[in-house]
Motif scaffolding. Structure first.
Motif, PDB file in Angstrom:
ATOM      1  N   ASN A   1     -46.724   5.602  33.498  1.00 26.77           N
ATOM      2  CA  ASN A   1     -46.580   4.184  33.833  1.00 26.77           C
ATOM      3  C   ASN A   1     -45.235   3.677  33.321  1.00 26.77           C
ATOM      4  OD1 ASN A   1     -47.448   1.859  35.057  1.00 26.77           O
ATOM      5  ND2 ASN A   1     -48.664   1.144  33.338  1.00 26.77           N
TER       6      ASN A   1
ATOM      7  N   SER B   1     -44.055   4.476  39.924  1.00 30.68           N
ATOM      8  CA  SER B   1     -45.444   4.519  39.464  1.00 30.68           C
ATOM      9  C   SER B   1     -45.939   3.146  39.015  1.00 30.68           C
ATOM     10  CB  SER B   1     -45.589   5.536  38.333  1.00 30.68           C
ATOM     11  OG  SER B   1     -45.371   6.852  38.810  1.00 30.68           O
TER      12      SER B   1
ATOM     13  N   SER C   1     -54.902   5.302  44.723  1.00 28.05           N
ATOM     14  CA  SER C   1     -53.593   5.805  44.301  1.00 28.05           C
ATOM     15  C   SER C   1     -53.721   6.485  42.946  1.00 28.05           C
ATOM     16  CB  SER C   1     -52.560   4.677  44.248  1.00 28.05           C
ATOM     17  OG  SER C   1     -52.888   3.730  43.252  1.00 28.05           O
TER      18      SER C   1
ATOM     19  N   ASN D   1     -57.275   2.921  41.507  1.00 25.07           N
ATOM     20  CA  ASN D   1     -56.041   3.589  41.084  1.00 25.07           C
ATOM     21  C   ASN D   1     -56.175   4.154  39.679  1.00 25.07           C
ATOM     22  OD1 ASN D   1     -54.225   1.534  39.198  1.00 25.07           O
ATOM     23  ND2 ASN D   1     -55.565   0.421  40.607  1.00 25.07           N
TER      24      ASN D   1
ATOM     25  N   HIS E   1     -47.426  11.666  49.220  1.00 21.96           N
ATOM     26  CA  HIS E   1     -46.813  11.833  47.909  1.00 21.96           C
ATOM     27  C   HIS E   1     -45.371  11.358  47.941  1.00 21.96           C
ATOM     28  CE1 HIS E   1     -44.606  14.398  44.818  1.00 21.96           C
ATOM     29  NE2 HIS E   1     -45.359  13.577  44.104  1.00 21.96           N
TER      30      HIS E   1
ATOM     31  N   THR F   1     -47.871   9.501  43.275  1.00 18.99           N
ATOM     32  CA  THR F   1     -46.461   9.272  42.940  1.00 18.99           C
ATOM     33  C   THR F   1     -46.022  10.149  41.773  1.00 18.99           C
ATOM     34  OG1 THR F   1     -46.851   7.461  41.363  1.00 18.99           O
ATOM     35  CG2 THR F   1     -46.640   6.857  43.679  1.00 18.99           C
ATOM     36  N   ASN F   2     -44.841  10.754  41.949  1.00 17.81           N
ATOM     37  CA  ASN F   2     -44.147  11.491  40.880  1.00 17.81           C
ATOM     38  C   ASN F   2     -44.951  12.625  40.278  1.00 17.81           C
ATOM     39  OD1 ASN F   2     -41.580  10.572  40.806  1.00 17.81           O
ATOM     40  ND2 ASN F   2     -41.825   9.266  39.017  1.00 17.81           N
TER      41      ASN F   2
ATOM     42  N   GLU G   1     -53.994   6.231  36.380  1.00 21.91           N
ATOM     43  CA  GLU G   1     -52.807   6.784  35.760  1.00 21.91           C
ATOM     44  C   GLU G   1     -53.093   8.245  35.407  1.00 21.91           C
ATOM     45  OE1 GLU G   1     -49.551   5.970  32.176  1.00 21.91           O
ATOM     46  OE2 GLU G   1     -51.343   4.706  32.323  1.00 21.91           O
TER      47      GLU G   1
ATOM     48  N   GLY H   1     -42.133  11.457  45.515  1.00 23.10           N
ATOM     49  CA  GLY H   1     -41.615  12.048  44.289  1.00 23.10           C
ATOM     50  C   GLY H   1     -40.333  12.804  44.549  1.00 23.10           C
TER      51      GLY H   1
ATOM     52  N   TYR I   1     -51.007   7.649  40.079  1.00 21.68           N
ATOM     53  CA  TYR I   1     -49.599   7.535  39.733  1.00 21.68           C
ATOM     54  C   TYR I   1     -49.340   8.236  38.402  1.00 21.68           C
ATOM     55  CZ  TYR I   1     -51.440   3.652  36.929  1.00 21.68           C
ATOM     56  OH  TYR I   1     -52.177   2.899  36.053  1.00 21.68           O
ATOM     57  N   TRP I   2     -48.256   9.027  38.361  1.00 22.08           N
ATOM     58  CA  TRP I   2     -47.949   9.803  37.171  1.00 22.08           C
ATOM     59  C   TRP I   2     -47.229   8.927  36.157  1.00 22.08           C
ATOM     60  CZ3 TRP I   2     -49.619  14.620  36.010  1.00 22.08           C
ATOM     61  CH2 TRP I   2     -49.095  15.212  34.859  1.00 22.08           C
TER      62      TRP I   2
ATOM     63  N   HIS J   1     -48.970   1.127  40.882  1.00 21.59           N
ATOM     64  CA  HIS J   1     -50.119   0.640  40.118  1.00 21.59           C
ATOM     65  C   HIS J   1     -50.343  -0.859  40.331  1.00 21.59           C
ATOM     66  CE1 HIS J   1     -52.747  -0.366  36.809  1.00 21.59           C
ATOM     67  NE2 HIS J   1     -51.790  -1.002  36.166  1.00 21.59           N
TER      68      HIS J   1
END
Length: 383
Positions: free
Chosen positions: A119, A124, A114, A138, A37, A8-9, A140, A39, A116-117, A128
């Motif tokens: 938090n 994202s 996952s 997952n 993805h 994500t992102n 970060e 984003g 995720y960019w 999470h």
């Protein structure tokens, strides 16, 4: 059905970021993993199924007033409203519909991991939390404070406790690697940032020159305080203005505050009452780091650049640079103390350890952590 990995992102801005994400996603795709993805920009389109966050994914789904949603979404909605300047009702509708759409994806795709960019953005945070609910691997992800490395941690970034658990008691064997990192920081001060050529404010003579580089106040989760990360990351000063009030009481100093280019929270009106503090909004980072006697830092990655030039440093958050003993806690006072050579050597070794054993980069013969990450994901796929 193919097993999936969700991203994500993910920013796809620098040459390094292109190479890193292309390498990771291409290998996963060739191993039979579907990489998804979500984003605002596509990444590696030949090997990734890209959803546009605004056009394809955030199409508002009907939310029944009688539906129940996880409690954490209320804080997510408050932060979204604060950032987007919208009503709480709009914020709740946005995050609740996003939660429904993302939950549906998890139900329809066999997501095994996952990444995720950050938090702070709703997509994202929700990815999470859903991953945790499904007990899915997952991580970060963020840019690291050293060039051409990413910060990837299942326990979250800006988390000094997570690094503290991993760092060995002695890191004396990483000097050569650390020296390369520090020299790179000195020769490439801007890193992923855009270099700016602006007319710079001069410091007042015969005063202690202090530079305070700020992250984006909202993106770094300093505000709003109702959001859980704000309370975790910024324990000592509840807002930038509270910090500035504390600084303003100090004598014989000239403080220049560098606002993040993407942040409009602070403006000249906030500074009209201060005699010893000025705001700059578009500036040459290199000029102020080199001119300053002291650099005052929160979680900013600029702390590592400043340390590479042996700058005296005070910290008003638990910046991870403090784990090597560099910098002192800011307690409403500043003392013009130089950095002892032992502290600088420890910083160099620490940078070497971070580069080789903690942060992630492309395989280079000594750092193969991206391969470890890929193998962890593939092991989950084979379970």
């Amino acid at each position: 059905m193919k097993k999936s990995v969700l991203l994500t992102n993910i920013p796809y801005k620098t040459e390094f970021e292109h190479k890193f994400w292309d390498y990771l996603t291409t290998i996963l795709d060739t191993k039979g993993i579907l990489v998804i993805h979500i984003g605002r920009k596509s990444i590696n389109p030949n090997h990734v199924l890209n959803y546009d966050l605004d056009k394809d994914f955030c199409i508002s789904s009907f939310v029944d007033d009688n539906e129940t949603f996880p409690k954490y979404l209320s804080e997510v909605a408050i932060r979204y409203c604060y950032k987007e300047n919208c009503s709480l009702l709009q914020g709740k509708q946005y995050v609740n519909s996003l939660y429904k759409n993302l939950s549906k994806l998890f139900e329809e795709r066999e997501v095994i991991a996952s990444l995720y960019w950050g938090n702070t953005e709703p997509i994202s945070i929700i990815a999470h939390e859903i991953s945790n609910a499904y007990q899915i691997l997952n991580f970060e992800v963020e840019r690291s404070p050293i060039n051409d490395h990413l910060w990837i941690d299942p326990e979250g970034i800006f988390n000094d406790k997570s690094i503290r658990k991993k760092i060995p008691p002695k890191i004396d064997d990483y000097y050569d690697a650390g020296y390369q990192v520090v020299e790179n920081l000195k020769s490439n001060i801007y890193g992923f940032r855009k270099k700016r050529y602006k007319k710079n404010e001069k410091y007042i003579k015969n005063k202690l020159k202090v530079f305070l580089p700020l992250d984006n106040v909202i993106e770094s989760a300093w505000l709003p305080r109702e959001y859980f990360l704000s309370r975790e990351r910024y324990k000592f000063y509840e807002s930038p203005l509270e910090l500035l009030d504390a600084i303003s009481n100090l004598k014989n100093i000239d403080v220049i505050v560098g606002s993040h280019p993407s942040c409009s929270y602070l403006n000249d009106k906030n500074f009209s009452k201060y005699k010893n503090i000025r705001l700059i909004t578009d500036y040459d980072l290199e000029y102020y780091i080199k001119k300053a006697d002291i650099v005052l830092c929160g979680h900013t990655k600029v702390a590592f650049v400043a340390a590479s030039f042996r700058k005296s440093m005070y910290l008003f958050t638990d910046n991870i640079i403090s784990l090597c003993g560099y910098g002192k806690k800011f307690k409403d006072h500043l003392i013009n103390e130089g950095v002892p050579s032992k502290g600088y050597r420890c910083f160099i070794n620490y940078c070497g350890w971070l580069s080789r054993e903690y942060f992630y980069t492309l395989p280079d013969g000594e750092n193969s952590r991206i391969e470890e990450l890929i193998n962890n994901i593939l092991e989950k796929a084979n379970e």
